[in-house]
Design a protein around this motif. Structure first.
Motif, PDB file in Angstrom:
ATOM      1  N   ARG A 105      13.632 -34.841  20.162  1.00  0.00           N
ATOM      2  CA  ARG A 105      13.191 -34.398  21.844  1.00  0.00           C
ATOM      3  C   ARG A 105      13.957 -33.109  22.309  1.00  0.00           C
ATOM      4  O   ARG A 105      13.547 -32.337  23.038  1.00  0.00           O
ATOM      5  N   ARG A 106      15.143 -32.881  21.630  1.00  0.00           N
ATOM      6  CA  ARG A 106      15.744 -31.711  22.262  1.00  0.00           C
ATOM      7  C   ARG A 106      15.817 -30.520  21.228  1.00  0.00           C
ATOM      8  O   ARG A 106      16.688 -29.599  21.341  1.00  0.00           O
ATOM      9  N   THR A 107      15.055 -30.475  20.217  1.00  0.00           N
ATOM     10  CA  THR A 107      14.961 -29.446  19.410  1.00  0.00           C
ATOM     11  C   THR A 107      13.591 -28.879  19.411  1.00  0.00           C
ATOM     12  O   THR A 107      12.428 -29.815  19.591  1.00  0.00           O
ATOM     13  N   VAL A 108      13.237 -27.700  19.448  1.00  0.00           N
ATOM     14  CA  VAL A 108      12.257 -26.947  19.739  1.00  0.00           C
ATOM     15  C   VAL A 108      12.028 -25.671  18.770  1.00  0.00           C
ATOM     16  O   VAL A 108      12.874 -25.253  17.901  1.00  0.00           O
ATOM     17  N   GLU A 109      10.592 -25.254  18.605  1.00  0.00           N
ATOM     18  CA  GLU A 109      10.350 -23.982  17.946  1.00  0.00           C
ATOM     19  C   GLU A 109      10.052 -23.142  18.774  1.00  0.00           C
ATOM     20  O   GLU A 109       9.135 -23.353  19.696  1.00  0.00           O
ATOM     21  N   ASP A 110      10.396 -21.641  18.740  1.00  0.00           N
ATOM     22  CA  ASP A 110      10.023 -20.633  19.532  1.00  0.00           C
ATOM     23  C   ASP A 110       8.895 -19.790  19.015  1.00  0.00           C
ATOM     24  O   ASP A 110       8.691 -19.738  17.749  1.00  0.00           O
ATOM     25  N   SER A 111       8.300 -19.101  20.150  1.00  0.00           N
ATOM     26  CA  SER A 111       7.100 -18.217  19.539  1.00  0.00           C
ATOM     27  C   SER A 111       7.161 -17.168  20.735  1.00  0.00           C
ATOM     28  O   SER A 111       7.091 -17.356  21.892  1.00  0.00           O
ATOM     29  N   ILE A 112       7.054 -15.918  20.088  1.00  0.00           N
ATOM     30  CA  ILE A 112       7.029 -14.562  21.014  1.00  0.00           C
ATOM     31  C   ILE A 112       5.932 -13.778  20.236  1.00  0.00           C
ATOM     32  O   ILE A 112       6.076 -13.431  19.165  1.00  0.00           O
ATOM     33  N   TYR A 113       5.140 -13.073  21.060  1.00  0.00           N
ATOM     34  CA  TYR A 113       4.167 -12.474  20.499  1.00  0.00           C
ATOM     35  C   TYR A 113       4.085 -11.200  21.777  1.00  0.00           C
ATOM     36  O   TYR A 113       4.005 -11.351  22.869  1.00  0.00           O
TER      37      TYR A 113
END
Length: 190
Positions: A105-113
């Motif tokens: 729950r405290r780990t995420v994946e980022d996305s930038i466009y």
């Protein structure tokens, strides 16, 4: 030193143009709103159709982004946009849960466009800085980046510039445009 009239007019026009540019203001990084999703969709679908930086092979619909936006909002995850002074969305960034199990729950994946015309104007850096800060405020401890191993060198460089560390390479995990593609995994601890 005396200036000829043509040089004086050139300098005056340049000063006027610079003043007009300053009056336009700067691009603002802010929380995304539901009304931004049409432009988010436009930016993202460009990459679906023209690149391997996303492994989606079918263009998304506005309803797909509305569902994602609502879900991320319910989780208090940051979803940001870069907005020009004229109101055009030039790029977006968000984080989403890395995996669905509670321990993640405290780990995420980022996305930038970024909109293609906005590339090279440091908007990716501005979005990354704001995304990291907002992720910290949301209680995120780890950000994972999953980046195509072909055609995404600038994305890898951006992440490395912000302290993401290479954690591995997965070969031939996606198939798009008639070729196999891998992913590079990077991670940043907050």
């Amino acid at each position: 030193m005396a200036l000829d009239s043509e040089t004086r007019w050139r300098l005056a026009r340049r000063a006027k143009a610079e003043k007009a540019e300053d009056a336009k203001g700067e691009t603002v990084i802010r929380a995304a709103r539901e009304s931004d999703l049409g432009q988010v969709l436009e930016i993202y679908n460009y990459y679906v159709k023209n690149s391997v930086v996303t492994f989606d092979v079918e263009q998304l619909k506005l309803s797909d982004w509305a569902e994602k936006f609502s879900w991320l909002k319910s989780l208090d995850m940051p979803f940001l946009v870069a907005e020009s002074p004229s109101g055009q969305i030039l790029g977006f960034a968000y984080v989403a849960p890395w995996r669905q199990k509670a321990a993640y729950r405290r780990t995420v994946e980022d996305s930038i466009y970024l909109r293609p015309a906005a590339i090279g104007k440091r908007l990716g850096s501005k979005l990354m800085e704001a995304l990291i800060e907002q992720s910290k405020k949301a209680g995120v401890k780890e950000i994972v980046a999953v980046i195509s191993d072909k055609g995404a060198e600038t994305s890898i460089a951006l992440h490395e510039a912000y302290g993401f560390v290479s954690q591995g390479h997965l070969a031939k995990v996606g198939y798009k445009f008639g070729r196999w593609l891998g992913t590079v995994l990077l991670q940043k601890s907050l």
